[in-house]
Scaffold this active site. Structure first.
Site, short mmCIF file in Angstrom:
data_model
loop_
_atom_site.label_atom_id
_atom_site.label_comp_id
_atom_site.label_asym_id
_atom_site.label_seq_id
_atom_site.Cartn_x
_atom_site.Cartn_y
_atom_site.Cartn_z
N SER A 1 0.82 -1.21 0.00
CA SER A 1 0.00 0.00 0.00
C SER A 1 0.86 1.27 0.00
O SER A 1 1.72 1.43 -0.84
CB SER A 1 -0.96 -0.06 1.18
OG SER A 1 -2.11 0.68 0.88
N HIS B 1 -7.85 -5.73 0.53
CA HIS B 1 -6.59 -5.00 0.67
C HIS B 1 -5.84 -5.55 1.87
O HIS B 1 -6.26 -5.35 3.01
CB HIS B 1 -6.94 -3.52 0.89
CG HIS B 1 -5.77 -2.61 0.91
ND1 HIS B 1 -4.92 -2.45 -0.16
CD2 HIS B 1 -5.30 -1.77 1.87
CE1 HIS B 1 -3.99 -1.55 0.14
NE2 HIS B 1 -4.20 -1.13 1.36
C1 GTR Z 1 -5.46 4.32 1.69
C2 GTR Z 1 -4.91 5.20 0.61
C3 GTR Z 1 -4.17 4.33 -0.34
C4 GTR Z 1 -3.25 3.36 0.37
C5 GTR Z 1 -3.81 2.85 1.69
C6 GTR Z 1 -2.85 2.16 2.63
O1 GTR Z 1 -6.42 4.77 2.43
O2 GTR Z 1 -5.96 5.87 0.01
O3 GTR Z 1 -3.50 5.11 -1.29
O4 GTR Z 1 -2.02 3.91 0.57
O5 GTR Z 1 -4.38 3.84 2.41
O6 GTR Z 1 -1.70 2.55 2.77
O7 GTR Z 1 -3.29 1.23 3.29
#
Ligand code: GTR
Length: 437
Positions: free
Chosen positions: A277, A418
């Site tokens: 991320s 995610h």
């Molecule tokens: C989110 C962000 C992403 C990603 C994520 C993370 O909310 O919008 O770009 O970086 O965080 O790091 O888990």
């Protein structure tokens, strides 16, 4: 299950670092919501990517010699427009081994903790590196390296790893209180770090908390490396190209590499840098700038990482700049709602990893990171690999779910949300076995 409930459950399993605003509730397909993100593929429309092999002066690159200049030009364009300029001055480091456990993890590992101090800036706290080395290794070992989201204490339940004392985001479940970690955070992201599996495969694992380099909030620079390097009077200036937090995290990755190069147990020519991320965005930028990293793994890095900005699918340039004003350089904000005017796009960042192995991974339940945009980014890096006689992804066909494809550049889109899962690590270890060892 309705979405708020779903979201709450998600929150209980992930630490959420503070941001200026909250994220949208789901990271998967949903009807249109607050502005600045898009889950409608029909709205992507047509776009023209900047040509990887065409210099600003209009010269077409056809060989490795030409690529050296083009590479430098692209690095500069990314610095000026996206991540900011990484201060070039050398910083004196002092490495202090604070503990060595000769038989950690049931005899699998020698476990070291090393503090990286900044000799010229005693006011800065050190980067605390946690290093596991396979016990009984007869020669220097390759390394899996990656910053973690919540402190070294949260990747393991080992009770003698001290709680990080640095700023952490407040999260549901009392894992942190008043922006400090509590015992409840111990091991909370253990599942994302299969330490024993990595060790059994013959790799060391090096990790540190990304907040040791800069706490992840808009004023975090005040207690991090950007307080002493860079022109802090211009951090909020949209005309400026000062570095942002992603640049700082990337810089910190290189400082850990500086340490690894001094450790006699480590084969520093085989350091595989993995990031998830936002840390994946930083890992790509670190790998682009620092060619000592042997291979890079981007796990769902999304916007500002592996995903093409021009698609404006999932998270957009505007959205990320609004939510995380401290991540990128000031000038990046001028591209809100006009990504098509960026002089670069993210396939060019991925091409800066060439000819080194690169793994780009997505998750189907993480449309926020734009799996298709990440795949296309990886695909469009191909010409740089070709210059070295290598095949990058080698196919323009988006794979089915849970299928790892490609050659020197690899890609998968797994099922699930995610996250970093065992499936992801299984692919990364195979990738490293095949291409880095
Ligand atoms: C989110 C962000 C992403 C990603 C994520 C993370 O909310 O919008 O770009 O970086 O965080 O790091 O888990």
């Amino acid at each position: 299950m309705n979405q708020p409930v779903h979201w709450l459950i998600g929150m209980l399993f992930t630490i959420r670092v503070a941001s200026a605003q909250t994220n949208p509730p789901m990271r998967t397909a949903e009807p249109a919501g607050p502005p600045g993100y898009n889950y409608d593929e029909t709205k992507v429309g047509t776009y023209t990517l900047p040509d990887l092999m065409l210099t600003a002066g209009g010269k077409r690159i056809t060989d490795k010699a030409g690529w050296t200049g083009r590479r430098a030009e692209l690095l500069q364009l990314f610095a000026e427009n996206v991540y900011g300029k990484t201060p070039a001055q050398p910083v004196r480091l002092r490495f202090k081994t604070t503990s060595v456990e000769q038989s950690a993890r049931n005899g699998l590992a020698i476990r070291k903790q090393v503090s990286i101090f900044f000799a010229d800036y005693p006011q800065l706290p050190p980067i605390e590196v946690l290093l596991y080395i396979p016990k009984g290794a007869t020669k220097r070992v390759p390394v899996m390296m990656g910053l973690n989201f919540c402190g070294n204490h949260c990747i393991t339940t080992e009770p003698d790893i001290a709680l990080s004392t640095r700023w952490v985001g407040n999260a549901i479940g009392e894992v942190s209180v008043n922006n400090r970690a509590t015992e409840k955070a111990r091991g909370m992201q253990e599942r994302r770090w299969p330490v024993d599996t990595i060790l059994k495969r013959g790799y060391a694992l090096a990790t540190a908390y990304y907040g040791d380099i800069e706490p992840d909030h808009p004023k975090g620079w005040q207690t991090g490396i950007r307080s002493v390097l860079g022109d802090s009077t211009r951090y909020g200036d949209n005309q400026a190209s000062e570095w942002g937090a992603i640049g700082a995290w990337a810089w910190g990755m290189s400082r850990i590499m500086d340490y690894l190069q001094t450790d006699p147990a480590i084969d520093a020519r085989r350091v595989v840098l993995m990031g998830h991320s936002r840390i994946g965005k930083a890992a790509l930028w670190a790998g682009a700038q620092d060619e000592r990293f042997a291979a890079i793994i981007s796990n769902e890095s999304g916007e500002g990482g592996a995903a093409l900005a021009r698609r404006e699918y999932g998270e957009t340039v505007e959205r990320i700049n609004t939510n995380f004003p401290h991540w990128f350089t000031g000038r990046y904000k001028t591209y809100n709602r006009r990504a098509a005017d960026l002089p670069v796009d993210q396939h060019q960042l991925l091409a800066l990893i060439a000819p080194r192995p690169l793994y780009v991974a997505s998750a189907d339940g993480d449309q926020w990171s734009d799996p298709k945009g990440e795949f296309l980014g990886a695909l469009q890096a191909e010409p740089a690999y070709k210059l070295y006689g290598k095949t990058g992804l080698g196919t323009a066909t988006f794979p089915g779910l849970n299928q790892s494809i490609g050659q020197t550049v690899r890609y998968h889109d797994r099922t699930g949300k995610h996250d970093v899962t065992d499936y992801d690590w299984a692919q990364y270890l195979r990738f490293a076995d095949e291409l880095v060892r």
